[in-house]
Design an enzyme around this catalytic site. Sequence first.
Site, PDB file in Angstrom:
ATOM      1  N   ARG A  89       0.884  -0.994   0.124  1.00  0.00           N
ATOM      2  CA  ARG A  89      -0.257   0.049  -0.149  1.00  0.00           C
ATOM      3  C   ARG A  89       0.547   0.836  -0.346  1.00  0.00           C
ATOM      4  NH1 ARG A  89      -4.620   0.403   4.335  1.00  0.00           N
ATOM      5  NH2 ARG A  89      -5.009   2.549   2.703  1.00  0.00           N
ATOM      6  N   ASP A 141      -3.005   8.028   2.426  1.00  0.00           N
ATOM      7  CA  ASP A 141      -2.228   7.800   2.001  1.00  0.00           C
ATOM      8  C   ASP A 141      -1.133   8.774   1.868  1.00  0.00           C
ATOM      9  OD1 ASP A 141      -3.706  10.175   1.083  1.00  0.00           O
ATOM     10  OD2 ASP A 141      -5.114   8.472   0.054  1.00  0.00           O
ATOM     11  N   HIS A 160      -6.953   8.661  10.941  1.00  0.00           N
ATOM     12  CA  HIS A 160      -6.561   7.169  10.692  1.00  0.00           C
ATOM     13  C   HIS A 160      -5.138   7.405  10.742  1.00  0.00           C
ATOM     14  CE1 HIS A 160     -10.924   6.428   9.862  1.00  0.00           C
ATOM     15  NE2 HIS A 160     -10.750   6.572  10.998  1.00  0.00           N
ATOM     16  N   CYS A 193       6.868   1.440  17.895  1.00  0.00           N
ATOM     17  CA  CYS A 193       6.848  -0.429  17.845  1.00  0.00           C
ATOM     18  C   CYS A 193       5.850   0.020  19.145  1.00  0.00           C
ATOM     19  CB  CYS A 193       8.503   0.435  19.109  1.00  0.00           C
ATOM     20  SG  CYS A 193       7.758  -0.883  20.330  1.00  0.00           S
ATOM     21  N   CYS A 198       6.951   0.526  23.467  1.00  0.00           N
ATOM     22  CA  CYS A 198       7.567   1.564  23.716  1.00  0.00           C
ATOM     23  C   CYS A 198       7.269   2.741  23.069  1.00  0.00           C
ATOM     24  CB  CYS A 198       9.235   1.504  23.644  1.00  0.00           C
ATOM     25  SG  CYS A 198       9.823   1.902  22.070  1.00  0.00           S
ATOM     26  N   PRO A 251     -20.132  11.274  -6.098  1.00  0.00           N
ATOM     27  CA  PRO A 251     -21.015  10.702  -6.846  1.00  0.00           C
ATOM     28  C   PRO A 251     -22.554  10.239  -5.810  1.00  0.00           C
ATOM     29  CG  PRO A 251     -19.029   9.067  -6.643  1.00  0.00           C
ATOM     30  CD  PRO A 251     -18.866  10.593  -5.607  1.00  0.00           C
ATOM     31  N   ALA A 265     -14.798  14.072  -6.685  1.00  0.00           N
ATOM     32  CA  ALA A 265     -13.732  15.478  -6.300  1.00  0.00           C
ATOM     33  C   ALA A 265     -13.230  15.746  -7.432  1.00  0.00           C
ATOM     34  CB  ALA A 265     -12.892  14.139  -5.122  1.00  0.00           C
TER      35      ALA A 265
HETATM   36  N1  LIG Z   1      -6.552   6.378   0.452  1.00  0.00           N
HETATM   37  C1  LIG Z   1      -6.412   5.899   1.696  1.00  0.00           C
HETATM   38  O1  LIG Z   1      -5.964   6.928   2.181  1.00  0.00           O
HETATM   39  C2  LIG Z   1      -7.188   4.737   1.777  1.00  0.00           C
HETATM   40  C3  LIG Z   1      -7.929   4.570   1.298  1.00  0.00           C
HETATM   41  C4  LIG Z   1      -8.395   2.849   2.047  1.00  0.00           C
HETATM   42  C5  LIG Z   1      -9.499   3.281   2.883  1.00  0.00           C
HETATM   43  N2  LIG Z   1      -8.754   4.254   3.782  1.00  0.00           N
HETATM   44  C6  LIG Z   1      -9.532   3.924   4.844  1.00  0.00           C
HETATM   45  O2  LIG Z   1     -11.548   3.753   4.490  1.00  0.00           O
HETATM   46  C7  LIG Z   1     -11.924   4.300   5.943  1.00  0.00           C
HETATM   47  C8  LIG Z   1     -13.075   5.639   5.741  1.00  0.00           C
HETATM   48  O3  LIG Z   1     -13.752   4.253   4.392  1.00  0.00           O
HETATM   49  P1  LIG Z   1     -14.014   5.799   4.064  1.00  0.00           P
HETATM   50  O4  LIG Z   1     -15.138   6.167   3.717  1.00  0.00           O
HETATM   51  O5  LIG Z   1     -13.010   6.627   3.638  1.00  0.00           O
HETATM   52  O6  LIG Z   1     -14.154   5.223   2.356  1.00  0.00           O
HETATM   53  P2  LIG Z   1     -15.628   4.125   2.120  1.00  0.00           P
HETATM   54  O7  LIG Z   1     -14.547   3.309   1.047  1.00  0.00           O
HETATM   55  O8  LIG Z   1     -16.190   3.508   3.485  1.00  0.00           O
HETATM   56  O9  LIG Z   1     -16.048   5.065   0.987  1.00  0.00           O
HETATM   57  C9  LIG Z   1     -15.837   5.774  -0.310  1.00  0.00           C
HETATM   58  C10 LIG Z   1     -16.748   6.630  -0.847  1.00  0.00           C
HETATM   59  O10 LIG Z   1     -16.039   8.123  -1.615  1.00  0.00           O
HETATM   60  C11 LIG Z   1     -17.016   7.793  -2.989  1.00  0.00           C
HETATM   61  N3  LIG Z   1     -16.831   7.910  -4.035  1.00  0.00           N
HETATM   62  C12 LIG Z   1     -15.837   6.922  -4.995  1.00  0.00           C
HETATM   63  N4  LIG Z   1     -15.242   7.576  -6.045  1.00  0.00           N
HETATM   64  C13 LIG Z   1     -15.344   8.976  -5.602  1.00  0.00           C
HETATM   65  C14 LIG Z   1     -14.968  10.511  -6.611  1.00  0.00           C
HETATM   66  N5  LIG Z   1     -13.712  10.012  -7.286  1.00  0.00           N
HETATM   67  N6  LIG Z   1     -15.033  12.074  -5.572  1.00  0.00           N
HETATM   68  C15 LIG Z   1     -15.838  11.586  -4.625  1.00  0.00           C
HETATM   69  N7  LIG Z   1     -16.173  10.503  -3.943  1.00  0.00           N
HETATM   70  C16 LIG Z   1     -16.034   9.543  -4.577  1.00  0.00           C
HETATM   71  C17 LIG Z   1     -17.889   7.064  -2.727  1.00  0.00           C
HETATM   72  O11 LIG Z   1     -19.140   6.956  -3.117  1.00  0.00           O
HETATM   73  C18 LIG Z   1     -18.141   6.310  -0.846  1.00  0.00           C
HETATM   74  O12 LIG Z   1     -19.284   6.650  -0.461  1.00  0.00           O
HETATM   75  C19 LIG Z   1     -10.929   5.300   6.293  1.00  0.00           C
HETATM   76  O13 LIG Z   1     -10.576   4.416   7.271  1.00  0.00           O
HETATM   77  C20 LIG Z   1      -9.715   4.918   6.146  1.00  0.00           C
HETATM   78  O14 LIG Z   1      -8.694   5.532   6.628  1.00  0.00           O
HETATM   79  C21 LIG Z   1      -8.447   5.058   3.397  1.00  0.00           C
HETATM   80 ZN   LIG Z   2      10.212  -0.294  21.167  1.00  0.00          ZN
END
Ligand SMILES: NC(=O)c1ccc[n+]([C@@H]2O[C@H](COP(=O)([O-])OP(=O)(O)OC[C@H]3O[C@@H](n4cnc5c(N)ncnc54)[C@H](O)[C@@H]3O)[C@@H](O)[C@H]2O)c1
Ligand SMILES: [Zn+2]
Length: 253
Positions: free
Chosen positions: A70, A104, A119, A127, A130, A213, A230
Amino acid sequence: MTGDLAEVRERLRRASSVCALTGSGISAESGLPTFRGVNGLWRTHRVEDLASPAGFARDPLLVWTWYNERRAAHLRAVPNAGHVALAALERRSTDFTLATQNVDSLHLRAGSVNVLELHGHLREARCDRCGARVPLDGELAPDAIAHVCGGRFRPDIVWFGEALPRDAFARAAEAAARADVVLVIGTSGLVEPAASLATRAPRGDAFVVEINPEETAISRHADVALRGTASDVLPRLLAGESETAVAHGGSMP
Ligand SMILES: NC(=O)c1ccc[n+]([C@@H]2O[C@H](COP(=O)([O-])OP(=O)(O)OC[C@H]3O[C@@H](n4cnc5c(N)ncnc54)[C@H](O)[C@@H]3O)[C@@H](O)[C@H]2O)c1
Ligand SMILES: [Zn+2]
């Protein structure tokens, strides 16, 4: 959509305080899979094996193999127009807070400054005994998992069942409560307590805007839902010449 866009633009222009909450959807167009989408990460992996303290205790090497992959994908990814627009919005705002559930680092790489990573992130390992930290420039090698204290280095992120970093969440809740406009972008609103920043924290007179969307658990709490991606919608919220160019060249109806 056009009328709604104009209203959100105007609200942002007048706002003294803005808070944005982002989820994995904002990074989808940078090529990073969301959690629950069609190509979502949890469709191919078991949460309890990869993102829980118990899974890590059982098989730290498996967990690190997955997070190393990742992290490599994050480094290959490039911030998209949505990340860039939020950074630009921050620069022209007097009080702007960006609370993200993403790990990310793309908001920081796009130039956002006041970022609360609810998150955690994958720039460091921590660690589990510690609390010592080491930078994660590339991969964490298998022989680097053990720490001299007897503990093990783990990804510096929040796993299922774990508490959020207290300070980051408290600051995000304050920012959401202070905001005149709350933008909720690319999150399904299913993960608590992050979702409460959009549903419970804002004042009654705050203007809550969802950018997604699809309809979500947040939608009924929003004053306006801008149904688009977005990277398409966020640049349109910024006034000025570049925004006009986007409006003429964009694909949104
Ligand atoms: N990139 C990252 O860091 C990453 C990736 C995957 C999951 N996560 C983790 O996912 C968990 C939370 O769930 P969440 O709500 O972030 O994700 P989720 O997968 O539950 O929801 C994603 C949402 O994004 C929407 N979406 C999809 N494409 C889009 C776009 N192009 N523009 C706007 N919206 C769009 C979807 O309709 C959906 O509602 C968190 O714990 C997070 O840490 C993070
Ligand atoms: Zn340690």
